[in-house]
Scaffold this motif. Sequence first.
Motif, PDB file in Angstrom:
ATOM      1  N   ASP A  25      70.237  85.970 -21.393  1.00  0.00           N
ATOM      2  CA  ASP A  25      70.911  85.283 -22.489  1.00  0.00           C
ATOM      3  C   ASP A  25      70.034  85.164 -23.721  1.00  0.00           C
ATOM      4  OD1 ASP A  25      73.275  84.904 -21.054  1.00  0.00           O
ATOM      5  OD2 ASP A  25      72.524  83.054 -20.133  1.00  0.00           O
ATOM      6  N   ASP A  82      69.925  91.532 -29.512  1.00  0.00           N
ATOM      7  CA  ASP A  82      70.776  92.717 -29.563  1.00  0.00           C
ATOM      8  C   ASP A  82      69.942  93.949 -29.863  1.00  0.00           C
ATOM      9  OD1 ASP A  82      72.894  91.077 -29.084  1.00  0.00           O
ATOM     10  OD2 ASP A  82      73.756  91.185 -31.089  1.00  0.00           O
ATOM     11  N   ILE A 100      72.230  96.049 -25.781  1.00  0.00           N
ATOM     12  CA  ILE A 100      73.021  94.821 -25.900  1.00  0.00           C
ATOM     13  C   ILE A 100      73.617  94.752 -27.302  1.00  0.00           C
ATOM     14  CG2 ILE A 100      72.992  92.288 -25.817  1.00  0.00           C
ATOM     15  CD1 ILE A 100      70.694  92.390 -23.907  1.00  0.00           C
ATOM     16  N   GLY A 101      74.872  94.349 -27.403  1.00  0.00           N
ATOM     17  CA  GLY A 101      75.512  94.180 -28.700  1.00  0.00           C
ATOM     18  C   GLY A 101      76.858  93.502 -28.559  1.00  0.00           C
ATOM     19  N   ALA A 102      77.448  93.123 -29.697  1.00  0.00           N
ATOM     20  CA  ALA A 102      78.765  92.479 -29.706  1.00  0.00           C
ATOM     21  C   ALA A 102      79.848  93.552 -29.736  1.00  0.00           C
ATOM     22  CB  ALA A 102      78.890  91.559 -30.911  1.00  0.00           C
ATOM     23  N   PRO A 111      80.367  86.962 -21.798  1.00  0.00           N
ATOM     24  CA  PRO A 111      79.523  88.164 -21.882  1.00  0.00           C
ATOM     25  C   PRO A 111      79.775  89.080 -20.701  1.00  0.00           C
ATOM     26  CG  PRO A 111      78.232  86.294 -21.152  1.00  0.00           C
ATOM     27  CD  PRO A 111      79.583  85.751 -21.517  1.00  0.00           C
ATOM     28  N   ARG A 124      85.474  88.650 -29.469  1.00  0.00           N
ATOM     29  CA  ARG A 124      84.184  89.318 -29.615  1.00  0.00           C
ATOM     30  C   ARG A 124      83.250  88.735 -28.562  1.00  0.00           C
ATOM     31  NH1 ARG A 124      82.976  93.741 -32.485  1.00  0.00           N
ATOM     32  NH2 ARG A 124      81.068  92.867 -33.402  1.00  0.00           N
ATOM     33  N   ARG A 167      79.386  89.438 -26.181  1.00  0.00           N
ATOM     34  CA  ARG A 167      78.156  90.214 -25.994  1.00  0.00           C
ATOM     35  C   ARG A 167      78.318  91.083 -24.760  1.00  0.00           C
ATOM     36  NH1 ARG A 167      72.727  87.694 -25.654  1.00  0.00           N
ATOM     37  NH2 ARG A 167      71.994  89.514 -26.815  1.00  0.00           N
ATOM     38  N   ARG A 168      77.936  92.318 -24.886  1.00  0.00           N
ATOM     39  CA  ARG A 168      78.016  93.256 -23.774  1.00  0.00           C
ATOM     40  C   ARG A 168      76.672  93.943 -23.616  1.00  0.00           C
ATOM     41  NH1 ARG A 168      81.701  96.218 -20.729  1.00  0.00           N
ATOM     42  NH2 ARG A 168      80.999  98.310 -20.139  1.00  0.00           N
TER      43      ARG A 168
END
Length: 445
Positions: free
Chosen positions: A274, A278, A287-289, A297, A382, A384-385
């Motif tokens: 967490d 990004d 990692i990004g939105a 997430p 939206r 976080r992935r």
Amino acid sequence: MTTTRTTKRTIEVTGTTGTTGTTDPAGTTVRAVNHLTTRWASRAASGAGSTVFTAAGVWPLLALLADGSGGPAREELTQALGIPAEDAAAAARELLAALAGVRGLGAATGLWTKADLRLKEGWSAKLPPGTRGTLTNDMDGDTKALDGWASDRTGGLIERMPVTLQPDTRLVLASALALTLKWEEPFREFPGRVSAGPWAGRTARQLSRTTSSLAPVRVAGGPAGPVTVLEVTGAQDTDLDVHLLLGGPAAPAAEVLATGIAAASGTGPLVGGDDLADGTPGPGLTIGAVHAFSPQPQLSVSTVAFSLSAEHDLLEDAALFGLLTATDEAYGHFPGISTEPLAIGSARQSAVARFHAAGFEAAAVTAIAARPGGAARQPSHRARRAELRFDRPFGFLAVHRTSGLVLAAGWVTDPEAAAQGRPGAAGLLAPPPFPGVRPPAPPSH
């Protein structure tokens, strides 16, 4: 980016009916075993091939030998163990008692001696509970008995005792560890070609899963740069997890493993999922939105199944294990074990590991022999992935969840080739067996 450290933990064994076992408040034994694992990794993972090993199977045997040793051999064993020789037998007993209570792990010890070898009562009284047997003059019969013990104690994963009996073998001291766990969340398995990296174009048993938390992924700092750590959690009826470790393309295997062991032990810098920024905060990790159907997430993991087996001759690096002087047959090195002069004639470990869609199995038998000495709807959120891909050689650790004790470690250089079989929810139903060992039962679905 916030850097955190895992707090030091104690050996606490949680059984099916509550908390049992023993506690080591200072964590001395866990640190000592993990330190030996790190040192062994610097040798075992220095080559170009896959390997698997478990210092947790060697350390108690060295501790029991140290308790009965004398002279330079005692000094060398003390250094290898990381604790005083006079404390070693008690520490070995406590460690083995704790391991026996770990859900998902089987631990056993065995001692076989020639009928005319008289053991010192003070040493034999400190031995942990386990098998006691007699070596006869029937070497074929004795070998069959020892092999049967190894197979029984590992559920058939290892069928033979790693040492070979000789006519002058006076004593065999052995340990067996076998762990089996199912994943809390299984992977999906499919045969497919690896698209990038050194495995590109190879058809492998690929594993994938997506979870709604970034907590399982972390990035550890080490001498060879950042290492991405994926914690694959065992089901609630076990006390074990497996950590997959991915370093940079040029990072040496031994240093990747050392960084992962430090992270598991709570002694190395570690950034939680967490708190990762990004971009590409760790090897193989982005990692990004993204547009998503939920604000939660997501962590998408792609890895490969693997099956490994390895044989280790501990005397090839006898100094690492404190056995260099103890192999000199011109002298006796264990006056606390027997009045008869004894020297180490053989010390070996057989180990296996298997990682698949439904879970993980690993086993090791270590034996030391002494001889005389002398589709789509539109997303509305939206989120976080994170995406993590293991598409090149990587390390793994089997870790006791509570204490951080590393029970098995290894390095994977080759994915397991895809096999013909009927696919199920958790993977192929008939994975290839280990070479030379009895295949385990297929996973239940």
